[in-house]
Design a protein around this motif. Structure first.
Motif, PDB file in Angstrom:
ATOM      1  N   VAL A  34       0.854  -1.183   0.000  1.00  0.00           N
ATOM      2  CA  VAL A  34       0.000   0.000   0.000  1.00  0.00           C
ATOM      3  C   VAL A  34       0.891   1.234   0.000  1.00  0.00           C
ATOM      4  CG1 VAL A  34      -1.894  -1.165   1.214  1.00  0.00           C
ATOM      5  CG2 VAL A  34      -0.205   0.134   2.540  1.00  0.00           C
ATOM      6  N   GLY A  35       0.313   2.353  -0.380  1.00  0.00           N
ATOM      7  CA  GLY A  35       1.044   3.613  -0.399  1.00  0.00           C
ATOM      8  C   GLY A  35       0.473   4.519  -1.465  1.00  0.00           C
ATOM      9  N   PRO A  36       0.958   5.747  -1.499  1.00  0.00           N
ATOM     10  CA  PRO A  36       0.418   6.726  -2.439  1.00  0.00           C
ATOM     11  C   PRO A  36       0.800   6.425  -3.885  1.00  0.00           C
ATOM     12  CG  PRO A  36       2.324   7.635  -1.328  1.00  0.00           C
ATOM     13  CD  PRO A  36       2.040   6.306  -0.672  1.00  0.00           C
ATOM     14  N   MET A  37       0.079   7.073  -4.799  1.00  0.00           N
ATOM     15  CA  MET A  37       0.392   6.935  -6.220  1.00  0.00           C
ATOM     16  C   MET A  37       1.822   7.380  -6.472  1.00  0.00           C
ATOM     17  SD  MET A  37      -1.895  10.172  -7.486  1.00  0.00           S
ATOM     18  CE  MET A  37      -3.189   9.944  -6.283  1.00  0.00           C
ATOM     19  N   GLY A  38       2.501   6.654  -7.354  1.00  0.00           N
ATOM     20  CA  GLY A  38       3.856   7.029  -7.731  1.00  0.00           C
ATOM     21  C   GLY A  38       4.954   6.552  -6.801  1.00  0.00           C
ATOM     22  N   VAL A  39       4.592   5.854  -5.724  1.00  0.00           N
ATOM     23  CA  VAL A  39       5.601   5.432  -4.746  1.00  0.00           C
ATOM     24  C   VAL A  39       6.419   4.235  -5.241  1.00  0.00           C
ATOM     25  CG1 VAL A  39       4.234   3.817  -3.349  1.00  0.00           C
ATOM     26  CG2 VAL A  39       5.979   5.222  -2.243  1.00  0.00           C
ATOM     27  N   GLY A  40       5.900   3.522  -6.229  1.00  0.00           N
ATOM     28  CA  GLY A  40       6.635   2.379  -6.769  1.00  0.00           C
ATOM     29  C   GLY A  40       6.054   1.030  -6.409  1.00  0.00           C
ATOM     30  N   LYS A  41       4.774   0.994  -6.055  1.00  0.00           N
ATOM     31  CA  LYS A  41       4.167  -0.286  -5.667  1.00  0.00           C
ATOM     32  C   LYS A  41       4.276  -1.326  -6.775  1.00  0.00           C
ATOM     33  CE  LYS A  41       0.184   1.586  -4.658  1.00  0.00           C
ATOM     34  NZ  LYS A  41       0.330   3.034  -4.759  1.00  0.00           N
ATOM     35  N   SER A  42       4.022  -0.912  -8.015  1.00  0.00           N
ATOM     36  CA  SER A  42       4.084  -1.864  -9.136  1.00  0.00           C
ATOM     37  C   SER A  42       5.506  -2.358  -9.363  1.00  0.00           C
ATOM     38  CB  SER A  42       3.549  -1.220 -10.416  1.00  0.00           C
ATOM     39  OG  SER A  42       2.195  -0.889 -10.259  1.00  0.00           O
ATOM     40  N   THR A  43       6.446  -1.452  -9.402  1.00  0.00           N
ATOM     41  CA  THR A  43       7.849  -1.818  -9.649  1.00  0.00           C
ATOM     42  C   THR A  43       8.380  -2.709  -8.533  1.00  0.00           C
ATOM     43  OG1 THR A  43       8.197   0.237 -10.852  1.00  0.00           O
ATOM     44  CG2 THR A  43      10.166  -0.889 -10.048  1.00  0.00           C
ATOM     45  N   VAL A  44       8.187  -2.278  -7.292  1.00  0.00           N
ATOM     46  CA  VAL A  44       8.677  -3.045  -6.141  1.00  0.00           C
ATOM     47  C   VAL A  44       7.909  -4.367  -6.024  1.00  0.00           C
ATOM     48  CG1 VAL A  44       8.874  -3.061  -3.616  1.00  0.00           C
ATOM     49  CG2 VAL A  44       9.554  -1.024  -4.920  1.00  0.00           C
ATOM     50  N   GLY A  45       6.619  -4.330  -6.297  1.00  0.00           N
ATOM     51  CA  GLY A  45       5.817  -5.549  -6.236  1.00  0.00           C
ATOM     52  C   GLY A  45       6.314  -6.609  -7.193  1.00  0.00           C
ATOM     53  N   GLN A  46       6.644  -6.192  -8.417  1.00  0.00           N
ATOM     54  CA  GLN A  46       7.160  -7.146  -9.397  1.00  0.00           C
ATOM     55  C   GLN A  46       8.522  -7.695  -8.961  1.00  0.00           C
ATOM     56  OE1 GLN A  46       6.863  -5.094 -13.170  1.00  0.00           O
ATOM     57  NE2 GLN A  46       4.651  -4.964 -12.989  1.00  0.00           N
ATOM     58  N   LEU A  47       9.365  -6.827  -8.409  1.00  0.00           N
ATOM     59  CA  LEU A  47      10.671  -7.284  -7.912  1.00  0.00           C
ATOM     60  C   LEU A  47      10.508  -8.246  -6.738  1.00  0.00           C
ATOM     61  CD1 LEU A  47      12.737  -3.968  -8.084  1.00  0.00           C
ATOM     62  CD2 LEU A  47      13.146  -6.046  -9.425  1.00  0.00           C
ATOM     63  N   LEU A  48       9.605  -7.938  -5.827  1.00  0.00           N
ATOM     64  CA  LEU A  48       9.363  -8.831  -4.686  1.00  0.00           C
ATOM     65  C   LEU A  48       8.878 -10.196  -5.171  1.00  0.00           C
ATOM     66  CD1 LEU A  48       7.643  -6.401  -2.156  1.00  0.00           C
ATOM     67  CD2 LEU A  48       9.738  -7.708  -1.727  1.00  0.00           C
ATOM     68  N   ALA A  49       7.947 -10.192  -6.105  1.00  0.00           N
ATOM     69  CA  ALA A  49       7.416 -11.460  -6.623  1.00  0.00           C
ATOM     70  C   ALA A  49       8.535 -12.284  -7.265  1.00  0.00           C
ATOM     71  CB  ALA A  49       6.302 -11.187  -7.626  1.00  0.00           C
ATOM     72  N   GLU A  50       9.381 -11.604  -8.020  1.00  0.00           N
ATOM     73  CA  GLU A  50      10.522 -12.275  -8.663  1.00  0.00           C
ATOM     74  C   GLU A  50      11.441 -12.889  -7.602  1.00  0.00           C
ATOM     75  OE1 GLU A  50      13.841 -10.075 -11.017  1.00  0.00           O
ATOM     76  OE2 GLU A  50      11.962  -9.865 -12.146  1.00  0.00           O
ATOM     77  N   ARG A  51      11.798 -12.102  -6.587  1.00  0.00           N
ATOM     78  CA  ARG A  51      12.725 -12.558  -5.538  1.00  0.00           C
ATOM     79  C   ARG A  51      12.143 -13.704  -4.718  1.00  0.00           C
ATOM     80  NH1 ARG A  51      14.837  -8.748  -7.736  1.00  0.00           N
ATOM     81  NH2 ARG A  51      16.324  -7.218  -7.023  1.00  0.00           N
ATOM     82  N   LEU A  52      10.813 -13.689  -4.551  1.00  0.00           N
ATOM     83  CA  LEU A  52      10.164 -14.705  -3.726  1.00  0.00           C
ATOM     84  C   LEU A  52       9.659 -15.888  -4.540  1.00  0.00           C
ATOM     85  CD1 LEU A  52       8.228 -12.234  -1.413  1.00  0.00           C
ATOM     86  CD2 LEU A  52      10.153 -13.700  -0.737  1.00  0.00           C
ATOM     87  N   GLY A  53       9.808 -15.822  -5.863  1.00  0.00           N
ATOM     88  CA  GLY A  53       9.374 -16.920  -6.718  1.00  0.00           C
ATOM     89  C   GLY A  53       7.870 -17.114  -6.707  1.00  0.00           C
ATOM     90  N   THR A  54       7.129 -15.995  -6.732  1.00  0.00           N
ATOM     91  CA  THR A  54       5.673 -16.066  -6.685  1.00  0.00           C
ATOM     92  C   THR A  54       5.081 -15.112  -7.719  1.00  0.00           C
ATOM     93  OG1 THR A  54       3.797 -16.054  -5.150  1.00  0.00           O
ATOM     94  CG2 THR A  54       5.409 -14.284  -4.878  1.00  0.00           C
TER      95      THR A  54
END
Length: 170
Positions: free
Chosen positions: A8-28
């Motif tokens: 969660v967080g405000p628009m433009g904070v990077g949720k999509s970018t960080v979310g994709q990186l987290l998913a990649e790192r966690l294999g999910t």
């Protein structure tokens, strides 16, 4: 089934970018409720705001979040205003929620005068501050961890989120 991590967080904070990186790192898998809404509605979020207004959008968003929380077991990013709904906040209780935070200067750098951000169309700096005054306590209320994004790369934010949640990469 419930998400491994909710961002969660405000628009433009990077949720999509960080979310994709987290998913990649966690294999999910990765899912974004804004993407779900656009796909289901066949139009952009800005178009929904213009054509139907914010309250209609929030009703659509509430349903999209409910479905994603019940049907996704990977990393889930929520739209910036999703936490405004008390039922959504209740659904986030017990979830691993990371609030990605940033200050106003960083927000202006990242979002600028982007026409795709209907809530920031006029005087973005002032409007962003007002949005954050209304939302910051809600982000903090649902958060398991708060990760500042100011001056950090997406990779650094991803590492900080994993560390904050004590999760190991896959």
């Amino acid at each position: 089934m419930s998400p491994l991590i909710v961002l969660v967080g405000p628009m433009g904070v990077g949720k999509s970018t960080v979310g994709q990186l987290l998913a990649e790192r966690l294999g999910t898998g990765y899912r974004d409720t804004d993407d779900d809404i656009v796909a289901a509605q066949g139009r952009t979020i800005a178009e929904i705001f213009v054509e139907e207004g914010e309250s209609a959008f929030r009703a659509i968003e509430k349903q999209a979040v409910r479905e994603a929380l019940a049907g996704h077991d990977g990393v889930l990013a929520l739209g910036g205003g999703a936490v405004l709904d008390p039922d959504t906040r209740a659904l986030l209780a017990g979830q691993r929620v990371v609030y990605l935070s940033m200050d106003v200067e960083e927000a202006v750098k990242r979002t600028g005068l982007n026409a795709a951000r209907p809530l920031l169309a006029i005087n973005p700096r002032k409007q962003w501050r007002e949005l954050m005054e209304a939302r910051r306590h809600l982000y903090e209320e649902v958060a398991t961890a708060v990760v500042a994004t100011d001056g950090r790369t997406p990779e650094e934010v991803t590492r900080a989120a994993l560390d904050a949640l004590e999760l190991k990469e896959a």
